[in-house]
Design a protein around this motif. Structure first.
Motif, PDB file in Angstrom:
ATOM      1  N   HIS A  94      38.331  35.721  35.397  1.00  0.00           N
ATOM      2  CA  HIS A  94      38.841  36.987  35.915  1.00  0.00           C
ATOM      3  C   HIS A  94      38.747  37.071  37.435  1.00  0.00           C
ATOM      4  CE1 HIS A  94      38.704  39.487  31.954  1.00  0.00           C
ATOM      5  NE2 HIS A  94      39.172  38.260  31.762  1.00  0.00           N
ATOM      6  N   ARG A  98      41.979  38.154  39.439  1.00  0.00           N
ATOM      7  CA  ARG A  98      41.966  39.368  40.260  1.00  0.00           C
ATOM      8  C   ARG A  98      42.463  39.099  41.684  1.00  0.00           C
ATOM      9  NH1 ARG A  98      41.888  44.045  37.371  1.00  0.00           N
ATOM     10  NH2 ARG A  98      40.134  44.148  35.919  1.00  0.00           N
ATOM     11  N   LYS A 102      48.315  43.058  43.177  1.00  0.00           N
ATOM     12  CA  LYS A 102      48.191  44.236  42.322  1.00  0.00           C
ATOM     13  C   LYS A 102      49.492  44.423  41.541  1.00  0.00           C
ATOM     14  CE  LYS A 102      44.085  45.766  43.676  1.00  0.00           C
ATOM     15  NZ  LYS A 102      42.945  45.911  42.738  1.00  0.00           N
ATOM     16  N   SER A 104      50.236  42.740  38.909  1.00  0.00           N
ATOM     17  CA  SER A 104      50.585  41.494  38.225  1.00  0.00           C
ATOM     18  C   SER A 104      50.177  41.542  36.758  1.00  0.00           C
ATOM     19  CB  SER A 104      49.895  40.307  38.898  1.00  0.00           C
ATOM     20  OG  SER A 104      48.487  40.390  38.702  1.00  0.00           O
ATOM     21  N   HIS A 107      46.360  41.116  36.490  1.00  0.00           N
ATOM     22  CA  HIS A 107      45.549  42.318  36.646  1.00  0.00           C
ATOM     23  C   HIS A 107      45.581  43.157  35.369  1.00  0.00           C
ATOM     24  CE1 HIS A 107      43.887  42.676  40.738  1.00  0.00           C
ATOM     25  NE2 HIS A 107      44.860  41.845  41.073  1.00  0.00           N
ATOM     26  N   CYS A 110      43.364  41.449  32.796  1.00  0.00           N
ATOM     27  CA  CYS A 110      41.927  41.668  33.054  1.00  0.00           C
ATOM     28  C   CYS A 110      41.527  43.093  32.688  1.00  0.00           C
ATOM     29  CB  CYS A 110      41.598  41.397  34.517  1.00  0.00           C
ATOM     30  SG  CYS A 110      41.701  39.657  34.999  1.00  0.00           S
ATOM     31  N   ASP A 111      42.348  44.063  33.072  1.00  0.00           N
ATOM     32  CA  ASP A 111      42.047  45.461  32.742  1.00  0.00           C
ATOM     33  C   ASP A 111      41.903  45.638  31.241  1.00  0.00           C
ATOM     34  OD1 ASP A 111      42.163  46.100  35.415  1.00  0.00           O
ATOM     35  OD2 ASP A 111      44.193  46.945  35.326  1.00  0.00           O
TER      36      ASP A 111
END
Length: 279
Positions: A94, A98, A102, A104, A107, A110-111
């Motif tokens: 991650h 990261r 932003k 992508s 991201h 990972c969220d």
């Protein structure tokens, strides 16, 4: 039916010498009754992901080896094996993900994984709970790549990890790689959801059918470079993959919430007799 017989697949090799089908790999056996029993067990324990893998094994697809051949022995397949030999290592890093822009896919991935407490390695562990032997062939690579891209489907399609979301992801996956296991879990699971919320106006069957159609119309995810997709804007990847907003799924959530039903806990607030019916 497969284009070739089993022996022919054992005589086919990738450029690095990896055999397509290892001769010691047992032939798949079609056992629908056992699959139904495993599905019934899955309904009682929805967290036992190993049962999902077991159902797929019990309902092998007749065209499976042809799909393995078409990807694994293609120029694209050779490139993917060279550049992405282990997707869990990529997906679980991650810190590196990261560092992408932003918005992508990385991201969003990972969220999702962090909010759900999931990891790609965790899905591998669930599959390995079955204790099935591994073989040094391209079938193993294909199976593992299919498994390792599963959680990406959630982000790309917009389906959550609620009961309906999981059925929708499975039927989207069937559209990508047909298997009776996907059909059994997806449609029977949707029918069970309707039973759990009997009387609700939510279009549950419409939602899973929509997911099925979307999966059929989308390019095969596992044939894409996951590294390249991760760095791109999520909206662009969805557009390229021809994945629209899951309107029927969202409508189910809207209706359930209006009816006082939690989409992530469909039995909450239901009458006692309804809970017994769904058990």
């Amino acid at each position: 039916m497969s284009r070739l017989d089993r022996d022919a697949y054992t005589r086919m090799f990738a450029l690095d010498g990896t055999v397509l089908l290892h001769p010691d790999r047992p032939a798949a056996r079609y056992r629908p009754l056992r699959a139904v029993k495993s599905f019934q067990a899955l309904i009682k324990d929805k967290e036992d992901t190993s049962l999902v893998f077991k159902i797929f094994e019990l309902l092998p697809s007749s065209g499976f080896m042809d799909r393995v051949t078409d990807l694994a022995l293609s120029q694209r397949g050779e490139l993917l094996r060279a550049t992405e030999p282990c997707l869990p290592e990529i997906l679980d890093d991650h810190a590196a993900l990261r560092r992408t822009p932003k918005g992508s896919l990385a991201h969003a991935y990972c969220d999702f994984m962090e909010s759900e407490g999931l990891s790609a390695a965790g899905l591998v562990a669930e599959a390995e709970r079955l204790g099935r032997p591994k073989y040094p062939d391209l079938v193993q690579w294909f199976i593992e790549r299919s498994r390792d891209t599963h959680d990406l489907f959630h982000i790309l399609t917009g389906y959550g990890r609620d009961a309906l979301g999981e059925q929708c992801v499975l039927l989207f996956t069937h559209g990508q790689a047909p298997s009776q296991g996907h059909l059994l879990i997806g449609y029977a699971g949707a029918a069970n959801i309707k039973k759990m919320v009997k009387g609700s106006a939510a279009p549950v069957i419409g939602a899973v059918r929509e997911a099925h159609r979307t999966g059929k119309g989308a390019p095969q995810l596992m044939a894409q470079s996951i590294r390249e997709l991760l760095v791109r804007p999520l909206a662009d990847v969805r557009a390229e993959m021809r994945i629209p907003d899951p309107a029927q799924y969202r409508e189910c959530h809207r209706i359930w919430q209006a009816e006082g039903i939690d989409p992530y806990n469909l039995l909450a607030g239901q009458p006692v007799e309804q809970e017994l019916l769904a058990a």
